[in-house]
Scaffold this motif. Structure first.
Motif, PDB file in Angstrom:
ATOM      1  N   LEU A  21       0.786  -1.234   0.000  1.00 31.67           N
ATOM      2  CA  LEU A  21       0.000   0.000   0.000  1.00 31.67           C
ATOM      3  C   LEU A  21       0.818   1.283   0.000  1.00 31.67           C
ATOM      4  O   LEU A  21       0.307   2.347  -0.360  1.00 31.67           O
ATOM      5  N   SER A  22       2.075   1.210   0.415  1.00 27.06           N
ATOM      6  CA  SER A  22       2.850   2.437   0.621  1.00 27.06           C
ATOM      7  C   SER A  22       3.123   3.219  -0.659  1.00 27.06           C
ATOM      8  O   SER A  22       3.435   4.416  -0.594  1.00 27.06           O
ATOM      9  N   PHE A  23       2.988   2.572  -1.818  1.00 20.86           N
ATOM     10  CA  PHE A  23       3.277   3.293  -3.061  1.00 20.86           C
ATOM     11  C   PHE A  23       2.218   4.344  -3.370  1.00 20.86           C
ATOM     12  O   PHE A  23       2.420   5.180  -4.243  1.00 20.86           O
ATOM     13  N   CYS A  24       1.083   4.302  -2.661  1.00 22.64           N
ATOM     14  CA  CYS A  24       0.116   5.394  -2.780  1.00 22.64           C
ATOM     15  C   CYS A  24       0.749   6.700  -2.312  1.00 22.64           C
ATOM     16  O   CYS A  24       0.373   7.782  -2.763  1.00 22.64           O
ATOM     17  N   VAL A  25       1.700   6.599  -1.386  1.00 25.44           N
ATOM     18  CA  VAL A  25       2.426   7.763  -0.890  1.00 25.44           C
ATOM     19  C   VAL A  25       3.729   7.949  -1.650  1.00 25.44           C
ATOM     20  O   VAL A  25       4.113   9.068  -2.007  1.00 25.44           O
TER      21      VAL A  25
END
Length: 490
Positions: free
Chosen positions: A37-41
């Motif tokens: 999920l961190s690639f949203c940031v």
């Protein structure tokens, strides 16, 4: 055979080693979810260095979900070679590829490395569910599944907290031989990967699932693990040994070719008596995960548009969010590797709320069917009512409650441990998770394509999807009943 192995764990009971397994599994589960999920940031923060437009950012944000295409081979590998080994390999290689991603010098390089990395790291999400379930006695199993899901939901809080401390930093170190400038977003990506590597190191010191060992006929090793790690209580050693030996006699030791083995591992999941449970659980997991993921992905955009709406005060939810949303893609991208405090704090508050709710449901995990039905019903009703209420605060709360469906993800996963024999459990759980993630990807696209022109219809249609899930949940066995198929293929 499955009942004999469950009896063994129940005889051994619960102890400190089970808590350690929960801690390690939760750490790896959290790290793998963060990697997903961190690639949203990360993607927006990297737009300056890698010259990313909106199309590239969208692709980088969604590509981690594509890693779930590896669910079938990982499930097969776990069922053939062990849960612990599969977690060790997937977490270690996923961590290494994640570290390499933090040094990517171009969009193409980052895209390829992220996809490859997630084909390994995302496997840990389902493998830890299987491993923890098989290492826990029936009394604590469902509760542990809920706690594991707390770490899943809490990953957003950890992600935003790390972003708050790391992405607000200001440093720029040139690395000429890699043709990159090392900036905060690279350190942010690196921190996620190191966490997964730390989980792999912790898993190295744990034992294989005793149920897996016994299921493969390695009774002596299974008994050794139960004695040294779990601590077989005095007076129960003979009962444990007899149960393992009895289970071993029921094994079919016939050797097969590789492809026959693949068929034997896969086909029974989609045949009676497991077929009806497979369809039911795959669908329920898709409802829970996609309802949570789809509206979570759109949460910042919709909420920001809601509060900045140019619509009148007595407008509906859809009127407010669509007044500012546009389907036009901007060609120019503002180069800014920081993230606003408002975005960080709202994300942390949102994640904290659902983590607390999920932990609360873990305290009543013995009523998992009732909890599943109630949470899905609340989510479905919220989806219907959200655009029928013209009070801003209430409508935004209803929008948040739609994502309550995600709380029951761990609930549904606990049924996988009951439904599938040990032989097929790793593959069944992996395929179920893959189906749920694919449905999430499709849902994100559908909502994004229809929300502007058909907002109310979009919410109504999604509510039907959720209410069908409620109907499917009603047909699950009552809490006190075992969810074992009538014929055990093991």
């Amino acid at each position: 055979m499955e009942s004999e192995l469950d009896q063994v764990l129940d005889l051994v009971g619960h102890g400190g080693y089970n808590v350690v397994i929960l801690l390690v599994s939760s750490t790896i589960h959290l790290a793998a979810t963060l990697d997903l999920l961190s690639f949203c940031v990360t993607a927006p923060a990297a737009s300056c260095d890698l010259q990313l437009g909106m199309a590239e950012i969208s692709l980088l944000t969604s590509i981690p979900f594509a890693g779930y295409v590896s669910a079938l081979p990982w499930g097969y590998y776990a069922d053939m070679h062990g849960r612990r080994r599969a977690i060790l390999v997937s977490a270690s290689v996923g961590s290494i590829l994640g570290i390499m991603t933090s040094f990517a010098s171009s969009f193409t390089m980052m895209l390829v490395l992220k996809f490859l990395g997630c084909t390994f790291s995302t496997a840990c999400i389902t493998l830890t569910i299987t491993y923890l379930g098989e290492c826990t006695c029936s009394k604590y199993r469902t509760k542990y599944m809920f706690i594991l899901n707390c770490f899943n939901l809490g990953s957003d809080l950890v992600c935003y907290a790390l972003a708050y401390f790391i992405l607000r930093m200001e440093f720029n170190v040139d690395i000429p031989w890699l043709a990159i400038s090392y900036r905060p977003w690279r350190l942010f990506t690196l921190s996620m990967s190191l966490m997964l590597g730390a989980g792999a190191v912790m898993m190295f010191f744990l034992h294989e699932s005793p149920k897996f060992l016994a299921n493969k006929g390695d009774v002596d090793q299974a008994l050794h693990v139960l004695k040294t790690a779990y601590g077989v209580k005095e007076g129960t050693e003979e009962l444990v040994t007899n149960s393992l030996l009895f289970a071993d006699k029921k094994l079919d030791s016939t050797k097969t070719t590789f492809w026959n083995s693949v068929v034997q591992q896969t086909v029974p999941i989609f045949q009676p008596p497991l077929l009806i449970h497979t369809v039911q659980l795959f669908f329920l997991l898709s409802v829970c995960c996609s309802t949570n993921n789809v509206f979570f992905m759109w949460f910042p955009t919709m909420v920001n548009s809601f509060f900045n709406s140019i619509a009148s005060d007595d407008s509906s939810f859809c009127d407010r969010i669509t007044s500012n949303i546009t389907t036009t893609i901007e060609n120019n991208v503002v180069c800014d590797s920081t993230i606003s405090n408002a975005t960080i704090f709202s994300g942390m508050a949102f994640s904290t709320f659902f983590t607390i709710v999920n932990y609360g449901t873990s305290l009543i995990s013995n009523y998992r069917k009732s909890v599943l039905i109630i949470t899905l019903t609340i989510a479905g009703l919220s989806t219907v009512i959200v655009d029928l209420i013209y009070q801003p605060i209430i409508s935004i709360l209803l929008f948040i409650l739609i994502q309550l469906a995600g709380v029951s993800g761990g609930n549904v996963c606990s049924y996988f441990n009951d439904v599938y024999p040990t032989t097929y459990r790793g593959l069944g759980t992996s395929l179920g998770s893959m189906t749920a993630r694919i449905s999430s990807m499709i849902g994100v696209y559908i909502v994004g394509s229809t929300i502007v022109d058909h907002c109310r219809i979009t919410f109504f249609a999604w509510s039907i999807f959720v209410f069908v899930g409620v109907a499917a949940a009603w047909s699950l066995p009552a809490e006190k009943k075992k969810l074992n198929p009538s014929t055990d293929p093991s």
